[in-house]
Design an enzyme around this catalytic site. Structure first.
Site, PDB file in Angstrom:
ATOM      1  N   ASP A  96       0.856  -1.190   0.000  1.00 39.45           N
ATOM      2  CA  ASP A  96       0.000   0.000   0.000  1.00 39.45           C
ATOM      3  C   ASP A  96       0.891   1.239   0.000  1.00 39.45           C
ATOM      4  O   ASP A  96       1.668   1.451   0.933  1.00 39.45           O
ATOM      5  CB  ASP A  96      -0.895  -0.022   1.244  1.00 39.45           C
ATOM      6  CG  ASP A  96      -2.022   0.991   1.182  1.00 39.45           C
ATOM      7  OD1 ASP A  96      -2.154   1.656   0.139  1.00 39.45           O
ATOM      8  OD2 ASP A  96      -2.756   1.118   2.175  1.00 39.45           O
ATOM      9  N   GLU A 130      -2.481   0.317  -4.398  1.00 43.22           N
ATOM     10  CA  GLU A 130      -2.335  -0.883  -3.569  1.00 43.22           C
ATOM     11  C   GLU A 130      -2.601  -2.145  -4.383  1.00 43.22           C
ATOM     12  O   GLU A 130      -3.332  -2.127  -5.375  1.00 43.22           O
ATOM     13  CB  GLU A 130      -3.255  -0.835  -2.348  1.00 43.22           C
ATOM     14  CG  GLU A 130      -4.720  -0.770  -2.662  1.00 43.22           C
ATOM     15  CD  GLU A 130      -5.600  -0.837  -1.410  1.00 43.22           C
ATOM     16  OE1 GLU A 130      -5.298  -1.625  -0.492  1.00 43.22           O
ATOM     17  OE2 GLU A 130      -6.602  -0.100  -1.368  1.00 43.22           O
TER      18      GLU A 130
END
Length: 366
Positions: free
Chosen positions: A14, A109
């Site tokens: 992420d 992500e």
């Protein structure tokens, strides 16, 4: 417990405050300052906020004027989605150096299955560290990562040491990790569900685990089974390189609130045109049309209708959207309209995943 199911080595990567971090990287004058990507006017909305801005309570989806009220020194910059896509592609190129099993969730992500990987590295923890170092070297941006036996735990773990950190939940640590976890940190448990769980005496994973599946089914419907399994470390969803979309949509926020359905018809036509373009580009059609209405007080309303056949044509989409618009009176003036299509023809191709009990294998090199 012993797992009779092959454990995976999953990494969730992420990017840290992605849009805002790109802006700070490209414009050094913004480094160390509270930055919001989006609009700061009364009509504006925050798309992303830097960590400096988050300290003042600035969050994505927050109205621009509220964000500025919370942080008077907040600097607003216009989003540059082409630039974000460019950086995202650089990051994904790094992912594919390690595995072809990459499932992007958004521009910032993705899940990676590195159980078998191109580097022949048995340690998912070391792979995640290498990936984060390469991202920093290639883009100048930091990323965080979570590493564990399935997507659910990896996703939760990636939030633990943000920004610019990572956390590994080894197989032997899974049960304790989940039992100690605040229910608000469970991926899939939103604010409303968390409040409901609080009222039922569920505050941690351990509390959730003590509830029988019948109790969870009766209180949370289909989600009850999901909660029952994930708190036991069971989440068998595979990393899917080609994610099948559940819906396709388009929406518009208006500079001035619209107070009459008549003023909205032209807007709906433009939205339907854009939706048709996206559907044809992806060669997708669907049966369920949803009209999204956001009022001037930011309350949200959706109205849906399912047709007996698949559609992708703007005229049919617009006709149904108009029907939904006139279905009931507006509650207030409107600041946003959106149309989405779900129940897609792609779902016929998707195999249903079976939920199975899995036990923890203690000897598994992470």
């Amino acid at each position: 417990m012993d797992f009779d199911f092959p454990l995976r080595k999953i990494i969730h990567v992420d990017m840290d405050a992605f849009y805002a971090s790109v802006e700070q990287h490209d414009n050094p004058e913004l480094k160390g300052k509270p930055v919001a990507v989006g609009g700061g006017s009364k009509r504006g909305v925050v798309s992303a906020a830097s960590y400096e801005a988050r300290k003042f309570g600035v969050r994505s989806a927050m109205a621009g004027y509220i964000a500025r009220r919370n942080c008077p020194d907040l600097i607003f910059v216009k989003p540059r989605f082409d630039r974000y896509k460019e950086v995202s592609q650089q990051v994904r190129k790094i992912f594919f150096e390690y595995t072809d099993l990459v499932e992007p969730l958004s521009l910032d992500e993705a899940y990676l299955d590195v159980t078998e990987n191109k580097k022949g590295n048995p340690s998912a923890t070391l792979i995640a560290k290498e990936i984060r170092e390469k991202i920093l070297e290639s883009t100048g941006l930091t990323a965080s990562a979570g590493i564990s036996i399935n997507k659910f735990i990896a996703k939760v773990a990636s939030d633990y040491n943000k920004p610019n950190g990572q956390k590994t939940v080894n197989p032997e640590e899974v049960i304790e990790f989940l039992e100690d976890l605040d229910i608000r940190k469970f991926y899939g448990v939103g604010k409303v569900t968390a409040e409901k769980m609080y009222k039922l005496g569920i505050f941690t994973g351990k509390d959730l685990k003590q509830k029988p599946i019948e109790f969870l089914d009766s209180n949370f419907g289909k989600s009850g089974k999901y909660y029952y399994y994930v708190v036991r470390g069971i989440h068998n969803s595979e990393v899917k390189p080609h994610r099948i979309p559940k819906s396709v949509g388009a929406e518009r926020t208006f500079f001035e609130n619209l107070s009459s359905e008549i003023f909205m018809l032209e807007k709906l036509e433009n939205i339907a045109n854009e939706l048709e373009r996206r559907l044809k580009k992806s060669k997708i059609s669907g049966k369920t049309i949803t009209l999204k209405i956001k009022y001037s007080d930011f309350t949200l309303q959706t109205r849906s209708k399912t047709l007996p056949y698949y559609i992708a044509d703007k005229e049919l989409i617009l006709e149904t959207a108009k029907e939904l618009l006139y279905q009931s009176s507006l509650e207030n003036s409107v600041r946003l309209l959106g149309i989405s299509l779900a129940n897609l023809n792609t779902e016929k191709k998707e195999k249903k995943e079976k939920e199975e009990f899995v036990s923890v294998q203690l000897k598994f090199d992470f």
